[in-house]
Design an enzyme around this catalytic site. Structure first.
Site, PDB file in Angstrom:
ATOM      1  N   HIS A 150       0.695  -1.091  -0.027  1.00  0.00           N
ATOM      2  CA  HIS A 150      -0.076   0.027   0.103  1.00  0.00           C
ATOM      3  C   HIS A 150       0.679   1.324  -0.080  1.00  0.00           C
ATOM      4  CE1 HIS A 150      -2.627   3.035   1.818  1.00  0.00           C
ATOM      5  NE2 HIS A 150      -3.872   2.183   1.531  1.00  0.00           N
ATOM      6  N   ASP A 227       3.169  -4.590   7.910  1.00  0.00           N
ATOM      7  CA  ASP A 227       2.161  -3.933   7.673  1.00  0.00           C
ATOM      8  C   ASP A 227       0.888  -4.685   8.126  1.00  0.00           C
ATOM      9  OD1 ASP A 227      -0.292  -2.399   7.127  1.00  0.00           O
ATOM     10  OD2 ASP A 227       0.409  -1.844   5.071  1.00  0.00           O
ATOM     11  N   GLN A 230      -4.234  -5.341   6.919  1.00  0.00           N
ATOM     12  CA  GLN A 230      -5.194  -6.322   6.515  1.00  0.00           C
ATOM     13  C   GLN A 230      -5.108  -7.803   7.193  1.00  0.00           C
ATOM     14  OE1 GLN A 230      -7.741  -5.323   4.477  1.00  0.00           O
ATOM     15  NE2 GLN A 230      -7.112  -3.432   3.748  1.00  0.00           N
ATOM     16  N   LYS A 253     -10.272  -0.296  10.416  1.00  0.00           N
ATOM     17  CA  LYS A 253     -10.598  -1.875   9.620  1.00  0.00           C
ATOM     18  C   LYS A 253     -10.819  -2.932  10.375  1.00  0.00           C
ATOM     19  CE  LYS A 253      -7.142  -0.475   6.195  1.00  0.00           C
ATOM     20  NZ  LYS A 253      -7.688   0.204   4.990  1.00  0.00           N
ATOM     21  N   CYS A 391      -4.872   2.426  -3.874  1.00  0.00           N
ATOM     22  CA  CYS A 391      -3.636   3.031  -3.034  1.00  0.00           C
ATOM     23  C   CYS A 391      -2.485   2.182  -3.349  1.00  0.00           C
ATOM     24  CB  CYS A 391      -3.831   3.377  -1.669  1.00  0.00           C
ATOM     25  SG  CYS A 391      -5.045   4.690  -1.552  1.00  0.00           S
TER      26      CYS A 391
HETATM   27  C1  LIG Z   1      -2.262  -2.684   3.361  1.00  0.00           C
HETATM   28  C2  LIG Z   1      -2.839  -1.611   4.101  1.00  0.00           C
HETATM   29  N1  LIG Z   1      -1.715  -0.643   4.594  1.00  0.00           N
HETATM   30  C3  LIG Z   1      -2.111   0.603   5.103  1.00  0.00           C
HETATM   31  C4  LIG Z   1      -3.236   1.109   5.037  1.00  0.00           C
HETATM   32  C5  LIG Z   1      -3.455   2.648   5.361  1.00  0.00           C
HETATM   33  O1  LIG Z   1      -4.631   2.647   6.591  1.00  0.00           O
HETATM   34  P1  LIG Z   1      -4.952   3.813   7.014  1.00  0.00           P
HETATM   35  O2  LIG Z   1      -5.342   4.903   5.787  1.00  0.00           O
HETATM   36  O3  LIG Z   1      -5.806   3.443   8.122  1.00  0.00           O
HETATM   37  O4  LIG Z   1      -3.573   4.625   7.488  1.00  0.00           O
HETATM   38  C6  LIG Z   1      -4.143   0.509   4.339  1.00  0.00           C
HETATM   39  C7  LIG Z   1      -5.454   0.933   4.286  1.00  0.00           C
HETATM   40  O5  LIG Z   1      -6.152   1.709   3.376  1.00  0.00           O
HETATM   41  C8  LIG Z   1      -3.844  -0.931   3.918  1.00  0.00           C
HETATM   42  O6  LIG Z   1      -5.045  -1.562   3.263  1.00  0.00           O
END
Ligand SMILES: Cc1ncc(COP(=O)(O)O)c(C=O)c1O
Lengths: 433, 160
Positions: A150, A227, A230, A253, A391
């Protein structure tokens, strides 16, 4: 509706990640989420459509215990934390700090001091990049990420790269979305200072073998950041078993509120890092002759924290722990299997991301129909999908795609909803015939 | 009676749009283009390149595009290439302004931007349905933003 075991499209699957699973009462669970009762596209002269919410990977809906905990905090127990002698301040501080313990338990962290609260996963990455990264990365150094990442695990490093001048290496994946571990091992060398990879792809659903990735890096003395955005909502996560050095996730999430995320850090690493932002709460003493900072995790939590959001996250953790994350994963896995098999059987539909053991995310494209059109038409039927690049532009480029449609399942989704997805896709195909 | 699940969207996805979306006109890369620009709509993942050949007299002699987006953006690009050909830059810009108004305002005045080719505007009216769907306005106008960038000589347009 429960899956029909005699239906070959819905063959019983081993529980997610091989963990023993006990089904929970799905109807009762759905009752806990007020939003699931609403209709969408309702207006005078038109009946609304029941909401089929399949955008859980973007953000999950909130159960009543979370909503109520936050309301109760504001109605009865609210005050600032860490700074009052009065009754309410103490009560709020205790409640907020108790959430740190809940997160510790959720991740099986060795101590509560490993848990830093952030605004979201994105801020956790920025925190590590601008404290640990700024201190320890320099010209000639390398970090390793994967093609699955991401943007939250790409851009903070790139921002720092312009100042500190290190290189970013990328682990490739195969056409199923499985990371190439041989290529990964070959990327590691004396210059490698950090490996930062996802524990669950938000586009493909791939769950990389995190423990193996850590083992390979640690054999060379390289720390690993994972990370878990998910991963944490879908499976039990044990940062000690993974031997992770940093681990991040985001509250919204995990059925919690927006505005709160978590950075887990190994104690020595956190202790080696300078403060992130300056202000109240993070200092030991302040003087114009020099200021000293508190120990982790408080050193990294400047200013009034997201108190109400923290309380909400605590309730969300209790909620998923009560259902059991292995049970949640197993339930979602049934939906994933069903949707994957049914969608793949539709002519012209291609699934993007078919890694074994993947999490309940189904990305797909339909021959000749743009994902944006699919998403909009599905939405008319009440089916909420995400479309676009998610993203994760480098990953889309890897697959030669401008965009995909993504259905992502959560703990409350049903087989009937997976069926609604399949219906929607079929109707969209009809529409564009 | 079975309710058409897409009832509301029939206004938006008219036959003309479905046709141009599926079989876009002037979907090619002319080797003799004098101007080009890339347009990007990161939200839905549309990327297109618009090419044009501006003659010595200032007339747009050829206009074409490459790249595929959603049905709305592809149809809009296709229709644009058909109505723009033979116009000069100021005529093309006036048409863009009017078209943009049509996609965003309920009571757009077709004369707000000076004289304009009303037949062309009529042809573009099939896209006016995006007014009801704000997220799709970008899709309908991407090709035009890109054309404007190409005329200006810019390299890239983004609707963000
Ligand atoms: C794999 C992953 N990492 C990071 C994020 C970032 O999360 P947040 O926007 O809550 O910081 C997301 C979600 O959009 C994600 O799916």
């Amino acid at each position: 509706m429960s899956p029909d075991a005699s239906d070959p499209r819905c063959r019983p699957m081993p529980a997610h990640h091989g963990l023993p699973a006990e089904p929970y009462d799905l109807d009762a669970v759905r009752e806990d989420f007020p939003i699931l009762k609403r209709l969408v596209h309702e207006r005078p002269g038109r009946l609304g459509k029941p909401l089929v919410y399949l955008d859980n990977a973007a953000s999950a809906q909130k159960p009543r215990p979370v909503i109520e905990a936050m309301t109760r905090c504001m109605e009865l127990e609210y005050s600032n934390v860490h700074r009052g002698v009065h009754y309410l301040s103490q009560q709020t501080t205790d409640a907020y700090e108790a959430v740190r313990d809940k997160v510790q338990t959720l991740l099986n962290a060795p101590s509560r001091e490993n848990i830093v609260f952030t605004r979201n996963a994105t801020e956790a990455f920025n925190l590590v990049a601008s404290t640990w990264g700024r201190t320890f990365l320099g010209p000639g150094d390398e970090i390793v990420v994967s093609v699955l990442e991401h943007h939250a695990n790409i851009v903070p490093w790139q921002l720092l790269q312009t100042e500190n001048g290190f290189a970013i290496k990328v682990i490739p994946c195969d056409d199923r979305g499985v990371l190439d571990l041989d290529a990964y091992a070959a990327l590691l060398g004396p210059k490698t200072k950090l490996v930062s990879v996802t524990h669950g792809s938000n586009v493909l659903g791939t769950v990389p073998p995190a423990a193996e990735i850590v083992r390979i890096a640690h054999a060379r003395g390289i720390p690993v950041m994972l990370d878990g955005s998910q991963a944490v909502p879908h499976m039990p996560v044990d940062v000690q078993a993974l031997d992770a050095d940093f681990y991040v996730f985001t509250g919204h999430k995990l059925y919690g509120p927006t505005g709160i995320g978590v950075l887990y850090g190994r104690k020595e690493l956190l202790a080696s890092m300078p403060p992130y932002q300056g202000g109240g709460d993070m200092i030991a003493s302040v003087s114009f002759n020099g200021t000293t900072y508190r120990e982790p995790p408080y050193r990294f939590e400047a200013g009034t924290p997201p108190i109400i959001e923290g309380i909400g996250l605590g309730a969300a953790i209790d909620y998923v722990q009560t259902l059991g994350l292995a049970n949640i994963g197993a339930h979602e896995h049934t939906l994933l299997e069903y949707a994957s098999v049914r969608l793949a059987a539709i002519e012209g539909v291609r699934l993007i991301g078919t890694a074994p053991g993947k999490a309940a995310i189904v990305s797909f494209v339909i021959e000749g129909i743009h994902p944006h059109d699919i998403g909009m038409l599905a939405d008319q039927m009440g089916v909420a999908l995400r479309v676009g690049r998610h993203c994760a532009e480098p990953l889309m480029e890897r697959f030669g795609l401008e965009a995909t449609c993504r259905a992502s399942f959560g703990l409350y989704n049903t087989i009937a909803e997976a069926e609604a997805l399949v219906d929607a896709v079929q109707s969209v195909k009809e529409f564009f015939r | 009676m079975v309710q058409d699940p897409f009832g509301d969207l029939r206004e938006l996805y008219q036959e003309v749009i479905l046709d141009h979306g599926k079989h876009p006109r002037n979907h090619r890369h002319p080797p003799d283009a004098s101007h080009e620009a890339r347009g990007d709509n990161p939200l839905c993942g549309d990327r297109i390149t618009v090419y044009m050949r501006m003659g010595a007299s200032g007339i747009i002699e050829d206009v074409a595009f490459e790249g595929r987006g959603c049905a709305i953006s592809t149809a809009s690009a296709s229709l644009m290439t058909e109505v723009i050909k033979g116009k000069n830059e100021s005529e093309a810009r006036a048409l863009f302004e009017c078209f943009h108004d049509m996609c965003t305002k309920d009571d757009a005045d077709p004369h707000a931007h000076g004289p304009v080719d009303e037949d062309a505007l009529d042809r573009l009216a099939v896209l006016a349905g995006v007014r009801e769907f704000p997220v799709r306005v970008k899709c309908a106008t991407l090709a035009w933003h890109t054309l404007a960038a190409a005329m200006t000589g810019g390299l890239k347009a983004s609707t963000e």
